[in-house]
Design a protein around this motif. Structure first.
Motif, PDB file in Angstrom:
ATOM      1  N   SER A 157      -6.196 -13.045  -1.311  1.00  0.00           N
ATOM      2  CA  SER A 157      -5.467 -12.083  -0.474  1.00  0.00           C
ATOM      3  C   SER A 157      -4.125 -11.688  -1.074  1.00  0.00           C
ATOM      4  O   SER A 157      -3.398 -10.899  -0.469  1.00  0.00           O
ATOM      5  N   ALA A 199      -3.593  -7.817  -6.504  1.00  0.00           N
ATOM      6  CA  ALA A 199      -3.883  -6.383  -6.511  1.00  0.00           C
ATOM      7  C   ALA A 199      -3.829  -5.894  -7.957  1.00  0.00           C
ATOM      8  O   ALA A 199      -3.205  -6.533  -8.810  1.00  0.00           O
ATOM      9  N   GLU A 232       0.837  -1.209   0.000  1.00  0.00           N
ATOM     10  CA  GLU A 232       0.000   0.000   0.000  1.00  0.00           C
ATOM     11  C   GLU A 232       0.870   1.256   0.000  1.00  0.00           C
ATOM     12  O   GLU A 232       0.593   2.219  -0.725  1.00  0.00           O
ATOM     13  N   LEU A 288      -6.556  -2.938  -3.839  1.00  0.00           N
ATOM     14  CA  LEU A 288      -5.854  -3.822  -2.912  1.00  0.00           C
ATOM     15  C   LEU A 288      -6.770  -4.966  -2.489  1.00  0.00           C
ATOM     16  O   LEU A 288      -7.999  -4.831  -2.517  1.00  0.00           O
ATOM     17  N   PRO A 289      -6.196  -6.080  -2.075  1.00  0.00           N
ATOM     18  CA  PRO A 289      -7.026  -7.209  -1.632  1.00  0.00           C
ATOM     19  C   PRO A 289      -7.951  -6.809  -0.485  1.00  0.00           C
ATOM     20  O   PRO A 289      -7.555  -6.071   0.418  1.00  0.00           O
ATOM     21  N   HIS A 290      -9.175  -7.300  -0.562  1.00  0.00           N
ATOM     22  CA  HIS A 290     -10.142  -7.052   0.514  1.00  0.00           C
ATOM     23  C   HIS A 290     -10.925  -8.338   0.782  1.00  0.00           C
ATOM     24  O   HIS A 290     -10.769  -8.957   1.811  1.00  0.00           O
ATOM     25  N   GLU A 291     -11.765  -8.726  -0.149  1.00  0.00           N
ATOM     26  CA  GLU A 291     -12.460 -10.010  -0.109  1.00  0.00           C
ATOM     27  C   GLU A 291     -11.965 -10.809  -1.301  1.00  0.00           C
ATOM     28  O   GLU A 291     -11.631 -10.243  -2.324  1.00  0.00           O
TER      29      GLU A 291
END
Length: 110
Positions: A47, A50, A19, A41-44
């Motif tokens: 993982s 990006a 990030e 960016l990864p969220h759900e």
């Protein structure tokens, strides 16, 4: 206009470092004549995946940006950060011609 679309495979334990790196490049691309559209960016879901995209007026303008990177201390610092923290496993770079207007939008312009 040409849009560079990047898919990253990242270390999921180093998302904070990725990030930080992403924020550096948003500023750098914008300072160097491009328009950064941001990072996802990864969220759900996965993982370790990006995405990022940014545009330049032409492929030639993008190449000028790429050629300026080695002479830019800020760019070199961002690249050094990535090497030091090893959060990028791999990436793919693709180029697209963006389309931002629908039929109705384009009709209103003329």
């Amino acid at each position: 206009m040409v849009t560079c679309f990047l898919k990253y495979v990242i270390d999921p334990l180093k998302i904070a470092q990725f990030e930080h790196y992403s924020k550096l490049w948003i500023d750098l691309v914008n300072e160097m004549g491009g328009l950064h559209h941001g990072y996802l960016l990864p969220h759900e879901g996965p993982s370790n995946i990006a995405y990022a995209s940014f545009s330049y007026p032409s492929l030639a303008a993008y190449e000028e940006y790429r050629n300026a990177i080695p002479q830019s201390p800020k760019c070199q610092a961002a690249l050094d950060y990535a090497v030091e923290h090893q959060f990028i496993v791999s990436y793919e770079r693709n180029f697209f011609k963006p389309l931002f207007e629908g039929v109705e939008t384009a009709a209103r312009l003329f």
